[in-house]
Every structure is written in structure tokens, then in C-alpha cells.
Design a protein around this motif. Structure first.
Motif, mmCIF file in Angstrom:
data_model
loop_
_atom_site.group_PDB
_atom_site.id
_atom_site.type_symbol
_atom_site.label_atom_id
_atom_site.label_comp_id
_atom_site.label_asym_id
_atom_site.label_seq_id
_atom_site.Cartn_x
_atom_site.Cartn_y
_atom_site.Cartn_z
ATOM 1 N N UNK A 137 -14.810 64.964 22.786
ATOM 2 C CA UNK A 137 -14.826 63.546 22.439
ATOM 3 C C UNK A 137 -16.025 63.229 21.558
ATOM 4 N N UNK A 138 -17.179 63.749 21.946
ATOM 5 C CA UNK A 138 -18.371 63.500 21.144
ATOM 6 C C UNK A 138 -18.204 64.075 19.748
ATOM 7 N N UNK A 170 -15.403 64.688 18.112
ATOM 8 C CA UNK A 170 -14.414 63.979 17.295
ATOM 9 C C UNK A 170 -14.933 62.624 16.867
ATOM 10 N N UNK A 171 -15.660 61.952 17.741
ATOM 11 C CA UNK A 171 -16.251 60.677 17.336
ATOM 12 C C UNK A 171 -17.193 60.867 16.164
ATOM 13 N N UNK A 182 -15.290 61.601 12.980
ATOM 14 C CA UNK A 182 -14.645 60.411 12.422
ATOM 15 C C UNK A 182 -15.658 59.508 11.754
ATOM 16 N N UNK A 211 -15.654 58.670 7.800
ATOM 17 C CA UNK A 211 -15.618 57.290 7.336
ATOM 18 C C UNK A 211 -16.797 56.993 6.430
ATOM 19 N N UNK A 248 -16.404 58.534 3.067
ATOM 20 C CA UNK A 248 -15.447 57.805 2.241
ATOM 21 C C UNK A 248 -16.059 56.517 1.707
ATOM 22 N N UNK A 249 -16.832 55.848 2.527
ATOM 23 C CA UNK A 249 -17.350 54.562 2.111
ATOM 24 C C UNK A 249 -18.365 54.676 0.989
ATOM 25 N N UNK A 264 -18.311 56.899 -1.206
ATOM 26 C CA UNK A 264 -17.696 57.530 -2.372
ATOM 27 C C UNK A 264 -18.260 58.905 -2.672
ATOM 28 N N UNK A 282 -28.278 53.603 -0.853
ATOM 29 C CA UNK A 282 -27.263 53.689 0.187
ATOM 30 C C UNK A 282 -26.970 55.127 0.535
ATOM 31 N N UNK A 333 -26.368 62.462 24.666
ATOM 32 C CA UNK A 333 -25.147 62.233 25.420
ATOM 33 C C UNK A 333 -24.618 63.544 25.983
ATOM 34 N N UNK A 352 -16.791 59.452 29.333
ATOM 35 C CA UNK A 352 -16.493 59.677 27.919
ATOM 36 C C UNK A 352 -15.662 60.938 27.805
ATOM 37 N N UNK A 353 -14.385 60.754 27.491
ATOM 38 C CA UNK A 353 -13.518 61.905 27.364
ATOM 39 C C UNK A 353 -12.617 61.726 26.163
ATOM 40 N N UNK A 354 -11.776 62.698 25.960
ATOM 41 C CA UNK A 354 -10.915 62.672 24.783
ATOM 42 C C UNK A 354 -9.934 61.504 24.853
ATOM 43 N N UNK A 357 -11.707 58.298 23.965
ATOM 44 C CA UNK A 357 -11.918 58.175 22.522
ATOM 45 C C UNK A 357 -10.642 57.761 21.823
ATOM 46 N N UNK A 368 -19.322 49.716 -1.872
ATOM 47 C CA UNK A 368 -18.837 49.835 -0.502
ATOM 48 C C UNK A 368 -17.755 48.816 -0.223
ATOM 49 N N UNK A 409 -14.415 49.961 -1.268
ATOM 50 C CA UNK A 409 -13.881 50.987 -0.379
ATOM 51 C C UNK A 409 -13.359 50.373 0.917
#
Lengths: 500, 77
Positions: free
Chosen positions: A381-382, A384-385, A388, A392, A395-396, A398, A470, A488, B3-5, B8, B44, B47
């Protein structure tokens, strides 16, 4: 025991077939009068009776048959039968000559320092290594070997499946003339940006000399040839639609016509960025060797010592890009470049992390099977967070697009530091916090330096100050993020560690 | 909450829902985040506006994923 030899059938001529004549360690036969020749092989300490054993370092002639006298013949002379059990176990078989490296007419090996453990032919290696080890570069299928372009085979890590001539011949014959022409233009494309290692340093530019085999069945190809301009037009429209559209167009194009690598650069005009940026084959990330793993671990834990952080580029021989673009320059696999991300280390360190959590719980007698699942899920989970958020963020601002697996690989490296922290916390309790802070800092520095080339603009045009600020802020954010993430992952075992 | 998958995933789904709900005409234009303005300003903002537009386009799959999640949570709890 030598007084009653085994009873043999006197009518039998061939000694080998007689079951009674098979060697019996407890009752060895005494055929000759010379007692020195009678040996119990289980107790053979010196092999003076036999031919002098070939030392492994002496025989460097891989193509000549082995010259020294072989033990089985001497066995025969001494009266031992040819049965395999008669050969003493501590006599080594004559080494098989290793397979010559068909892939490499110049015997070029990129990582050929003496300490290299990469799987290339090395005469100093013991011949008793597993056969797959010396056959890491399997010889080309003979039907296609005559069509091999010269510079494609100078990289020993190429796979036969990626070879253009081993694909269905109709495709290659269809695309041959423009393929050859455009591929020349891409190979000799000048270095537009200031990239220090655009071409692999040992591979000179060679115009591709792909011969054009003429095949009789070219009539159905005419129809396809007529349709190609429309296909190309459609894809070019997709390319001009937008940034991500160009990549999709390039992907589609390359997936439909795998032999036309040369087209992509011409048509979609993205220069060095034409290789796939969404997905790269996972196989790429697992091509590691010992040297790479050790150096990478050292890099993660002490990133100060590295001189160059740029990833090297070379010809993509191993078919690693998802679109199958042959001959396009792309990043070298981890085996050849210590700065390349890999998935082996993150995977192994993640599993180690889960096991160590279980271990720590077990030391307090609080272990349950559910804990492993919970911390496995938590680690994922950590991860993947973080992936992500980073995606993001990239992408923002550029930034140049980066494949998913790359980001996952870079983020997965932090488990190395986590494992180190837990280990040091177990061993010496006071080291827990310092090592935690140090490894989070080291990880931050490592990530900052690795991502600098992706995030910061490469060319030195006049960029807006705000944009630059930025980007720098994002770079810093990448590393500062490590601290809470490490916390965590590890800190709710602080209570456990305190109870040691 | 641990906190798990799964956690999330649920949080991510709610976040995506929130981004997909923002109506372009009724809300974003009032706040000054419309497409024209973002194209002028660039950076930004552009985007983010493009990202919101993408989420709006994906409304139907988001609905489907929500339904599946609701059903699964009903069954599994």
C-alpha cells in the motif's frame, strides 16, 4: 578378501557382460599380479596409477579434443571393465569444450573486466559450470544466420527471437527496402541533445547491410503495400493529436509492423523519445548479475561515491521495449549499466522486509500468521501510494514520461534501507533511529540524483523561473517524502524494539 | 484503520469520484479553472484541467467500478 575372487563363467568371452565381473568394492578383483594395480576406489588417495589429471587451467583449446589420456582407457588397461561404477568417483570426466560464441565474431564483450560475472564465455571459468552458463548466448538458428546484419550481432546479449531475420520472412521482405534506408538514418542520427553516452562506446556506427531475400509470395504483399499509406496517415493523425497520442500511435505502429523500426523515428519525429514510455518488458528489469547487485546496494546506502548518474544508451538488442523496436537506441539493461533501475533488488528486499517483520514479532512472542499478510499489504500500500503520487507529480510538472515499472523500481529501493534499519535495530538497540534517519537521507539523495535528468529541463532555453522553481521543488519533495514513508513502514515496531 | 492495499484502493476510488464530479460549466468556470483560461496560463493549471477533463470523460467506467466495489463490499464486508 583377495583370496576368493568372484566366480566367473569361463565360457564367457566378454568380461563386461558377466555380472560377476562387475566391480564390487568389498571384493575387488585381482586380475593382474601387480598388487599396485588393485585399488579400492573408495580409498584412493593418490592417483598415481592413472594418467595425470588435466588441470582445468591448462586446457585452453576449446576446439581441440582433449589431449591428455583419459582415465577410462587406463582403467581398461588395468583390467577394470567399462562399467560406469568402475570409474572412481573422484576422477573427473574430460571437460567438454565450450560452445564457441557464434553471436560475436569479434568476441566483443561489453562488461569484460576480470571481475565480471556476466554470463559470457570466459576461458578462465571452470568447465564444470552448468552447461546453461556457457550457453548464455545460444547460437543463431542456421537458416537465418546467413542473413545476419553485421552490427546486430556484436552485442552478446541479443536473443535469437529478436533477430529480424528469424521473424516471418514475409514481413521482413515487405519492409526491407525502406527499412534498410530508414534504419541507416536512425542509426547515424546525430546526437541532438547533449547526451554523453548516446551510443554504446564500443559499438561503432555501421550502416546496416541487411540483404534482401526475394521470396516468391510477394503478390499478397502488394495489397498491403497499397494500404500502408492509409494506415500511416491515420497513425500520424493520432500522433499530431497530442503528446500521449503520439506515443500510442508509435506503439500501435510498431506493434503492427515490428520490422519497421526505422519508420517510427521518421514518421513520428520524436527523435530519441520514440521508444516506449508506458511499459517496458519486465524481462529488462531482471537482467542483473552479481556485480550489478553489489554496486547498486552500495549506491543505495551510500550514494555519495557515484561519479556519473546518467543512464547509458545502446542498441536495444534484448527486445526489452514493449513495442519490439529493433535497432532503436534505448537504455541499456541493468547488467551493463549500474544506474539502470531493476526490479530484482526491490522484490527481494520487500520479501526480506516482510520476513523480518515476522521475525521481530516472533522475538516478542507476538507472532501470528496474520501479521505477515498485514505487513505485506501495508508495504504494498505504501509503495503504491508513493508511486501514484510520484506519477501524478511527474505528470503535473510536465516531466519526460517515465515507464511505470521504472517508477516502481526506484520506489522499491527503499526497502533496502528499511531492512537495514530493522536489522541494526535488532542487533543494537540504540542504532535504530540513527540508521533510520541515515538510510532515509541516503535514499533521498539517491532519488534526487537519479531523477534530475528526468525532471529538470535538458536544454538551457530561457525557461520561466517559476517553472524551474517548481521542478526543483518537486525534486526536493521526492526526497523529503522518504522520511514519513520510512517512518510508516518501520515505526510502529518501535514499541516492540523498545521492549528488547 | 490499518493501512493496507484495500484501504488504499477505497481511498483512491473516493478520490477519483471527487475529481470526476466537478462540473465544468457550473463550477469550474466560476472558479476560473475553465479550459480557455488554463490554456492561456499554462503550466500546472493546464495539466490539472486536462486531468479533470480526462476524469470527466471516464465517468462511465468510474460508475462501473464503483458498483462493483459496492457489491463486493456488501458481500465481503
Amino acid at each position: 578378501m583377495y583370496n576368493n575372487p568372484p566366480q566367473k563363467d569361463p565360457n564367457r568371452q566378454h568380461r563386461n557382460r558377466d555380472p560377476n565381473s562387475f566391480y564390487n568394492p568389498s571384493n575387488p578383483p585381482n586380475y593382474l599380479s601387480n598388487p599396485r594395480n588393485v585399488q579400492d576406489p573408495t580409498q584412493v588417495s593418490d592417483r598415481s596409477n592413472f594418467a595425470p589429471q588435466p588441470k582445468l587451467q591448462d586446457s585452453f583449446s576449446p576446439y581441440a579434443p582433449h589431449q591428455t589420456a583419459s582415465p577410462p582407457s587406463s582403467n581398461y588397461q588395468n583390467g577394470f571393465s567399462q562399467h560406469s561404477s568402475q570409474v572412481p568417483s573422484n576422477i573427473s570426466h574430460p571437460p567438454t569444450p565450450p560452445v564457441p560464441n557464434f553471436y560475436n565474431p569479434n568476441h566483443y564483450q561489453p562488461s569484460s573486466d576480470a571481475n565480471s560475472n556476466s554470463f559470457s564465455f570466459n576461458p578462465h571459468q571452470s568447465f564444470h559450470s552448468s552447461p546453461t552458463r556457457s550457453l548464455q548466448n545460444p547460437p543463431l538458428p542456421t537458416t537465418a544466420s546467413t542473413f545476419a546484419p553485421l552490427n546486430m550481432s556484436s552485442h552478446p546479449s541479443s536473443h535469437p527471437s529478436s533477430h529480424p531475420s528469424s521473424r516471418p520472412s514475409s514481413q521482413s521482405s515487405f519492409l526491407q527496402p525502406p527499412h534498410q534506408q530508414y534504419q541507416q538514418s536512425t542509426v547515424t542520427e546525430p546526437n541532438t541533445h547533449s547526451m554523453p553516452n548516446l551510443i554504446h562506446p564500443n559499438q561503432p556506427h555501421q550502416p546496416q547491410q541487411t540483404p534482401q531475400p526475394q521470396f516468391p509470395n510477394q503478390v499478397p504483399m502488394q495489397a498491403m503495400q497499397n494500404a500502408v499509406p492509409y494506415m500511416l496517415a491515420g497513425m500520424q493523425q493520432m500522433a499530431t493529436a497530442g503528446g500521449p497520442g503520439a506515443n500510442i500511435g508509435a506503439q500501435l505502429f510498431q506493434s503492427l509492423a515490428p520490422g519497421a523500426a526505422g519508420y517510427t523515428n521518421q514518421l513520428f519525429g520524436q527523435g530519441q523519445e520514440s521508444f516506449n514510455s508506458f511499459m517496458r518488458m519486465p524481462k529488462y528489469y531482471f537482467t542483473v548479475n552479481h556485480k550489478y547487485v553489489l554496486k547498486k546496494l552500495l549506491l543505495i546506502l551510500a550514494p555519495f561515491r557515484n561519479r556519473t548518474w546518467g543512464r547509458q544508451r545502446g542498441i536495444d538488442q534484448g527486445h526489452f521495449e514493449g513495442s519490439g523496436s529493433d535497432g532503436a537506441t534505448s537504455y541499456l539493461p541493468p547488467r551493463d549499466d549500474v544506474n539502470a533501475p531493476d526490479l530484482y533488488i526491490p522484490l527481494m528486499s520487500f520479501i526480506t522486509y516482510v520476513l523480518m517483520v515476522g521475525f521481530v514479532f516472533g522475538m516478542q512472542d507476538k507472532f501470528k500468521a496474520e501479521i505477515l499478510a498485514r505487513y505485506f499489504s501495508k508495504g504494498l500500500a505504501v509503495l503504491s501510494l508513493e508511486v501514484l503520487i510520484i506519477k501524478l507529480g511527474l505528470y503535473l510538472i510536465n516531466a519526460r514520461p517515465s515507464p511505470w515499472l521504472d517508477v516502481i523500481a526506484y520506489r522499491g529501493y527503499k526497502f533496502v534501507g528499511v531492512v537495514l534499519t530493522m536489522l541494526s535495530g535488532i542487533l543494537v538497540r540504540q542504532l535504530y533511529y540513527p540508521v533510520l534517519l541515515y538510510s532515509a537521507t541516503a535514499m533521498g539523495i539517491f532519488l534526487m540524483r537519479s531523477h534530475r535528468r528526468i525532471i529538470l529541463p535538458r536544454d538551457t532555453e530561457a525557461h520561466q523561473a517559476q517553472d524551474l522553481a517548481r521542478r526543483n521543488a518537486f525534486l526536493l519533495f521526492l526526497s523529503v517524502l522518504q522520511y514519513p514513508v520510512y517512518g510508516v513502514l518501520v515505526l510502529d515496531m518501535r514499541s516492540l524494539n523498545a521492549m528488547q | 484503520m490499518m493501512l493496507g492495499l484495500g484501504t488504499v484502493f477505497k481511498a483512491l476510488l473516493l478520490f477519483v469520484n471527487a475529481m470526476a464530479i466537478l462540473h465544468e460549466e457550473r463550477f469550474l468556470k466560476r472558479v476560473g479553472w475553465s479550459e480557455q483560461e488554463a490554456a492561456i496560463e499554462g503550466g500546472v493549471k493546464l495539466q490539472i484541467v486536462n486531468l479533470l477533463k480526462a476524469f470527466r470523460v471516464l465517468r462511465l467506467p468510474i460508475v462501473v467500478v464503483n458498483s462493483i466495489t459496492v457489491l463486493v463490499l456488501l458481500v465481503v464486508g
